[in-house]
Write a protein that holds these residues in place. Structure first.
Motif, PDB file in Angstrom:
ATOM      1  N   LEU A   1      -1.982  27.315  12.442  1.00 12.57           N
ATOM      2  CA  LEU A   1      -1.383  27.418  11.107  1.00 12.57           C
ATOM      3  C   LEU A   1      -0.126  28.281  11.134  1.00 12.57           C
ATOM      4  CD1 LEU A   1      -4.441  27.826   8.701  1.00 12.57           C
ATOM      5  CD2 LEU A   1      -2.723  26.010   8.639  1.00 12.57           C
ATOM      6  N   TYR A   2      -0.195  29.396  11.851  1.00  8.80           N
ATOM      7  CA  TYR A   2       0.975  30.284  11.971  1.00  8.80           C
ATOM      8  C   TYR A   2       2.138  29.528  12.608  1.00  8.80           C
ATOM      9  CZ  TYR A   2       3.881  34.267  13.319  1.00  8.80           C
ATOM     10  OH  TYR A   2       4.929  35.138  13.474  1.00  8.80           O
ATOM     11  N   LYS A   3       1.852  28.821  13.692  1.00 13.14           N
ATOM     12  CA  LYS A   3       2.891  28.081  14.413  1.00 13.14           C
ATOM     13  C   LYS A   3       3.488  26.971  13.549  1.00 13.14           C
ATOM     14  CE  LYS A   3       0.796  29.003  18.931  1.00 13.14           C
ATOM     15  NZ  LYS A   3       0.027  28.422  20.067  1.00 13.14           N
ATOM     16  N   LEU A   4       2.649  26.341  12.727  1.00 10.62           N
ATOM     17  CA  LEU A   4       3.120  25.275  11.845  1.00 10.62           C
ATOM     18  C   LEU A   4       4.090  25.818  10.801  1.00 10.62           C
ATOM     19  CD1 LEU A   4       2.924  22.313  10.845  1.00 10.62           C
ATOM     20  CD2 LEU A   4       0.982  23.041   9.421  1.00 10.62           C
ATOM     21  N   ILE A   5       3.721  26.954  10.191  1.00 12.31           N
ATOM     22  CA  ILE A   5       4.599  27.550   9.172  1.00 12.31           C
ATOM     23  C   ILE A   5       5.869  28.101   9.821  1.00 12.31           C
ATOM     24  CG2 ILE A   5       4.778  29.318   7.372  1.00 12.31           C
ATOM     25  CD1 ILE A   5       1.771  29.047   6.955  1.00 12.31           C
ATOM     26  N   LEU A   6       5.730  28.660  11.010  1.00 12.86           N
ATOM     27  CA  LEU A   6       6.901  29.168  11.731  1.00 12.86           C
ATOM     28  C   LEU A   6       7.905  28.045  11.995  1.00 12.86           C
ATOM     29  CD1 LEU A   6       8.144  31.663  13.145  1.00 12.86           C
ATOM     30  CD2 LEU A   6       6.972  30.939  15.237  1.00 12.86           C
ATOM     31  N   LYS A   7       7.395  26.862  12.264  1.00 10.22           N
ATOM     32  CA  LYS A   7       8.247  25.707  12.573  1.00 10.22           C
ATOM     33  C   LYS A   7       8.839  25.076  11.321  1.00 10.22           C
ATOM     34  CE  LYS A   7       8.085  21.137  14.788  1.00 10.22           C
ATOM     35  NZ  LYS A   7       7.208  20.152  15.471  1.00 10.22           N
ATOM     36  N   ASN A   8       8.029  24.967  10.272  1.00 12.88           N
ATOM     37  CA  ASN A   8       8.445  24.198   9.093  1.00 12.88           C
ATOM     38  C   ASN A   8       8.705  25.028   7.836  1.00 12.88           C
ATOM     39  OD1 ASN A   8       8.115  21.758  10.558  1.00 12.88           O
ATOM     40  ND2 ASN A   8       5.918  21.796  10.153  1.00 12.88           N
ATOM     41  N   GLY A   9       8.418  26.320   7.881  1.00 13.46           N
ATOM     42  CA  GLY A   9       8.589  27.145   6.684  1.00 13.46           C
ATOM     43  C   GLY A   9       9.241  28.479   6.998  1.00 13.46           C
ATOM     44  N   LYS A  10       8.800  29.515   6.275  1.00 16.67           N
ATOM     45  CA  LYS A  10       9.347  30.857   6.467  1.00 16.67           C
ATOM     46  C   LYS A  10       8.207  31.865   6.570  1.00 16.67           C
ATOM     47  CE  LYS A  10      13.867  30.495   4.179  1.00 16.67           C
ATOM     48  NZ  LYS A  10      14.722  31.050   3.093  1.00 16.67           N
ATOM     49  N   ILE A  11       8.298  32.764   7.546  1.00 15.37           N
ATOM     50  CA  ILE A  11       7.327  33.836   7.707  1.00 15.37           C
ATOM     51  C   ILE A  11       8.064  35.163   7.556  1.00 15.37           C
ATOM     52  CG2 ILE A  11       5.716  34.979   9.277  1.00 15.37           C
ATOM     53  CD1 ILE A  11       5.134  32.254  10.511  1.00 15.37           C
ATOM     54  N   LEU A  12       7.638  35.975   6.593  1.00 18.18           N
ATOM     55  CA  LEU A  12       8.327  37.227   6.292  1.00 18.18           C
ATOM     56  C   LEU A  12       7.342  38.388   6.345  1.00 18.18           C
ATOM     57  CD1 LEU A  12      10.361  35.976   3.195  1.00 18.18           C
ATOM     58  CD2 LEU A  12      11.212  36.210   5.528  1.00 18.18           C
ATOM     59  N   GLU A  13       7.701  39.424   7.103  1.00 18.31           N
ATOM     60  CA  GLU A  13       6.866  40.628   7.191  1.00 18.31           C
ATOM     61  C   GLU A  13       7.447  41.720   6.297  1.00 18.31           C
ATOM     62  OE1 GLU A  13       5.128  43.894  10.417  1.00 18.31           O
ATOM     63  OE2 GLU A  13       6.599  42.393  11.064  1.00 18.31           O
ATOM     64  N   PHE A  14       6.567  42.423   5.573  1.00 14.81           N
ATOM     65  CA  PHE A  14       6.991  43.493   4.666  1.00 14.81           C
ATOM     66  C   PHE A  14       6.364  44.804   5.129  1.00 14.81           C
ATOM     67  CE2 PHE A  14       7.408  39.513   2.510  1.00 14.81           C
ATOM     68  CZ  PHE A  14       8.602  39.624   1.819  1.00 14.81           C
ATOM     69  N   LYS A  15       7.141  45.543   5.916  1.00 15.69           N
ATOM     70  CA  LYS A  15       6.664  46.805   6.487  1.00 15.69           C
ATOM     71  C   LYS A  15       6.822  47.946   5.483  1.00 15.69           C
ATOM     72  CE  LYS A  15       8.024  45.597  11.220  1.00 15.69           C
ATOM     73  NZ  LYS A  15       8.867  45.999  12.376  1.00 15.69           N
ATOM     74  N   ASP A  16       6.003  48.977   5.674  1.00 14.89           N
ATOM     75  CA  ASP A  16       6.170  50.201   4.896  1.00 14.89           C
ATOM     76  C   ASP A  16       7.547  50.789   5.192  1.00 14.89           C
ATOM     77  OD1 ASP A  16       3.611  49.987   3.919  1.00 14.89           O
ATOM     78  OD2 ASP A  16       2.740  51.196   5.508  1.00 14.89           O
ATOM     79  N   ILE A  17       8.182  51.343   4.167  1.00 15.45           N
ATOM     80  CA  ILE A  17       9.467  51.998   4.379  1.00 15.45           C
ATOM     81  C   ILE A  17       9.240  53.312   5.121  1.00 15.45           C
ATOM     82  CG2 ILE A  17      11.489  53.018   3.260  1.00 15.45           C
ATOM     83  CD1 ILE A  17      11.076  51.121   0.945  1.00 15.45           C
ATOM     84  N   GLN A  18       9.910  53.470   6.257  1.00 14.28           N
ATOM     85  CA  GLN A  18       9.777  54.698   7.036  1.00 14.28           C
ATOM     86  C   GLN A  18      10.536  55.837   6.356  1.00 14.28           C
ATOM     87  OE1 GLN A  18       7.669  54.711   9.776  1.00 14.28           O
ATOM     88  NE2 GLN A  18       7.272  52.668   8.932  1.00 14.28           N
ATOM     89  N   LYS A  19      10.111  57.052   6.650  1.00 10.52           N
ATOM     90  CA  LYS A  19      10.710  58.233   6.010  1.00 10.52           C
ATOM     91  C   LYS A  19      12.224  58.282   6.195  1.00 10.52           C
ATOM     92  CE  LYS A  19      10.120  63.239   5.639  1.00 10.52           C
ATOM     93  NZ  LYS A  19       9.361  64.424   6.132  1.00 10.52           N
ATOM     94  N   SER A  20      12.684  57.919   7.394  1.00  9.51           N
ATOM     95  CA  SER A  20      14.118  57.974   7.682  1.00  9.51           C
ATOM     96  C   SER A  20      14.909  56.893   6.952  1.00  9.51           C
ATOM     97  CB  SER A  20      14.349  57.839   9.193  1.00  9.51           C
ATOM     98  OG  SER A  20      13.806  56.616   9.670  1.00  9.51           O
ATOM     99  N   ASP A  21      14.204  55.835   6.485  1.00 15.85           N
ATOM    100  CA  ASP A  21      14.886  54.717   5.818  1.00 15.85           C
ATOM    101  C   ASP A  21      14.989  54.895   4.304  1.00 15.85           C
ATOM    102  OD1 ASP A  21      15.180  53.393   8.232  1.00 15.85           O
ATOM    103  OD2 ASP A  21      13.235  52.394   8.059  1.00 15.85           O
ATOM    104  N   TRP A  22      14.255  55.868   3.764  1.00 17.52           N
ATOM    105  CA  TRP A  22      14.220  56.030   2.315  1.00 17.52           C
ATOM    106  C   TRP A  22      15.590  56.293   1.678  1.00 17.52           C
ATOM    107  CZ3 TRP A  22      11.502  54.759  -1.711  1.00 17.52           C
ATOM    108  CH2 TRP A  22      10.161  54.439  -1.562  1.00 17.52           C
ATOM    109  N   PRO A  23      16.420  57.180   2.244  1.00 17.19           N
ATOM    110  CA  PRO A  23      17.747  57.401   1.625  1.00 17.19           C
ATOM    111  C   PRO A  23      18.575  56.123   1.530  1.00 17.19           C
ATOM    112  CG  PRO A  23      17.251  59.143   3.194  1.00 17.19           C
ATOM    113  CD  PRO A  23      16.186  58.099   3.377  1.00 17.19           C
ATOM    114  N   VAL A  24      18.492  55.269   2.560  1.00 20.42           N
ATOM    115  CA  VAL A  24      19.247  54.007   2.556  1.00 20.42           C
ATOM    116  C   VAL A  24      18.736  53.093   1.450  1.00 20.42           C
ATOM    117  CG1 VAL A  24      19.853  51.944   3.885  1.00 20.42           C
ATOM    118  CG2 VAL A  24      19.724  54.169   5.020  1.00 20.42           C
ATOM    119  N   TYR A  25      17.385  52.945   1.386  1.00 17.11           N
ATOM    120  CA  TYR A  25      16.795  52.080   0.360  1.00 17.11           C
ATOM    121  C   TYR A  25      17.126  52.595  -1.036  1.00 17.11           C
ATOM    122  CZ  TYR A  25      13.481  49.810  -2.703  1.00 17.11           C
ATOM    123  OH  TYR A  25      12.929  49.112  -3.753  1.00 17.11           O
ATOM    124  N   ALA A  26      16.960  53.891  -1.245  1.00 19.57           N
ATOM    125  CA  ALA A  26      17.186  54.483  -2.570  1.00 19.57           C
ATOM    126  C   ALA A  26      18.643  54.333  -3.008  1.00 19.57           C
ATOM    127  CB  ALA A  26      16.784  55.954  -2.557  1.00 19.57           C
TER     128      ALA A  26
END
Length: 319
Positions: free
Chosen positions: A115-140
């Motif tokens: 199923l993963y391989k099928l969606i990878l081929k025909n759709g979109k797979i997006l990962e949503f990681k926790d914002i790291q402490k060092s990345d917060w100023p950029v995001y904010a």
């Protein structure tokens, strides 16, 4: 043309925002036709039936499936594997006007599954990681820049601090500031409108528990529930508080004075005094056992093996 998405990760706010964006893209010029499923309550068979149904009502249909654990690990259950094969075939032959979103609240995904391989081929797979402490100023900074809002560096840093690494809290409090002030947000605005960090509330709960006052501890916890504070967030703060207690005990055993402990740990002397008072009543083994329980609780919640609110409340009662 149909589109299939797999959204996964622990950052639920980002996932929810992406689902909203996908909906806007699909239904920009047509009426919304959305069917929601939750695999905690709904069967895989009902989702397969929905995918296979001919859709003739409008221009597009969106099927949103939440809590999809089938992407997390393989199963040896023969009946479930047969259903997964049916799902694979349904997705492979999905109608042109049917769109599909799978949501997995976990950062671990079985990339070897068909199923993963099928969606990878025909759709979109997006990962949503926790914002790291060092990345917060950029995001904010980007948050306010996109909205053409100016905010001082001091105000931005204080807002990040009071959000305590929780994206949902940050977004809510930032929007509240914008509504109140509109522009030119200052440190005084943040201090007046944004509540202090959750650390203070967790400290109150810990002190109540250590004093044997579970009723007061639960009262603070219930107040936090009203504010939609997630148990996983509290678990992390509890673990940090217990690790702080262990650190203070170790320093105290080395005959280090209170003022010096405060400097070493970067905390106030008042907090160190209270921690020392509580730490005398508990052994290293007791604190370590609570940390192990929190670790196990965190794992069960993230793997959807228990009700997160009830499980954390039980932890407080059994403390």
């Amino acid at each position: 043309m149909s589109m299939i998405y797999l959204l996964y990760g622990n950052e639920n706010t980002m996932i929810n925002n992406r689902v909203k964006k996908i909906k806007r893209e699909i239904f920009s010029e047509s009426d919304e036709y959305i069917v929601n499923f939750d695999l905690k309550n709904d069967s895989l068979g009902s989702i397969i039936d929905e995918i296979n149904q001919f859709f003739l009502i409008g221009d597009a249909k969106l099927i949103v499936v939440d809590n999809v654990e089938i992407f997390e690990k393989e199963t040896k259950d023969k009946q479930k594997n047969n259903l997964l094969k049916e799902l694979f075939n349904s997705i492979e032959n999905i109608g042109e006007n049917i769109n599909l979103i799978f949501i997995v609240h976990n950062s671990s995904i079985n990339v070897k599954s068909d199923l993963y391989k099928l969606i990878l081929k025909n759709g979109k797979i997006l990962e949503f990681k926790d914002i790291q402490k060092s990345d917060w100023p950029v995001y904010a900074n980007q948050f306010f820049k996109k909205r053409n809002i100016t905010i001082s560096n001091e105000a931005l840093n204080e807002l990040i601090k009071r959000s305590n690494g929780d994206l949902n809290t940050f977004n809510n409090e930032a929007n509240k500031l914008i509504i109140y002030k509109i522009n030119n947000i200052t440190l005084e605005d943040v201090e007046a409108l944004v509540p202090q960090s959750l650390d203070d509330d967790v400290f109150k709960i810990m002190n109540s528990l250590n004093a044997g006052d579970k009723q007061s501890a639960l009262k603070v916890y219930y107040d936090l529930r009203v504010k939609n504070i997630e148990p996983v967030t509290l678990i992390n703060l509890f673990a940090s508080s217990l690790l702080f207690t262990l650190n203070v005990k170790n320093l105290l055993n080395q005959n280090i004075k209170v003022d010096e402990i405060a400097k070493i740990t970067g905390s106030s002397t008042g907090r160190v005094y209270v921690t020392i008072k509580n730490a005398k009543n508990f052994s290293f083994e007791f604190i370590s056992s609570k940390l192990e329980k929190l670790e196990e609780l965190d794992r069960k919640i993230k793997h959807s093996e228990t009700d997160r609110f009830l499980a954390f409340e039980t932890f407080l009662i059994e403390y």
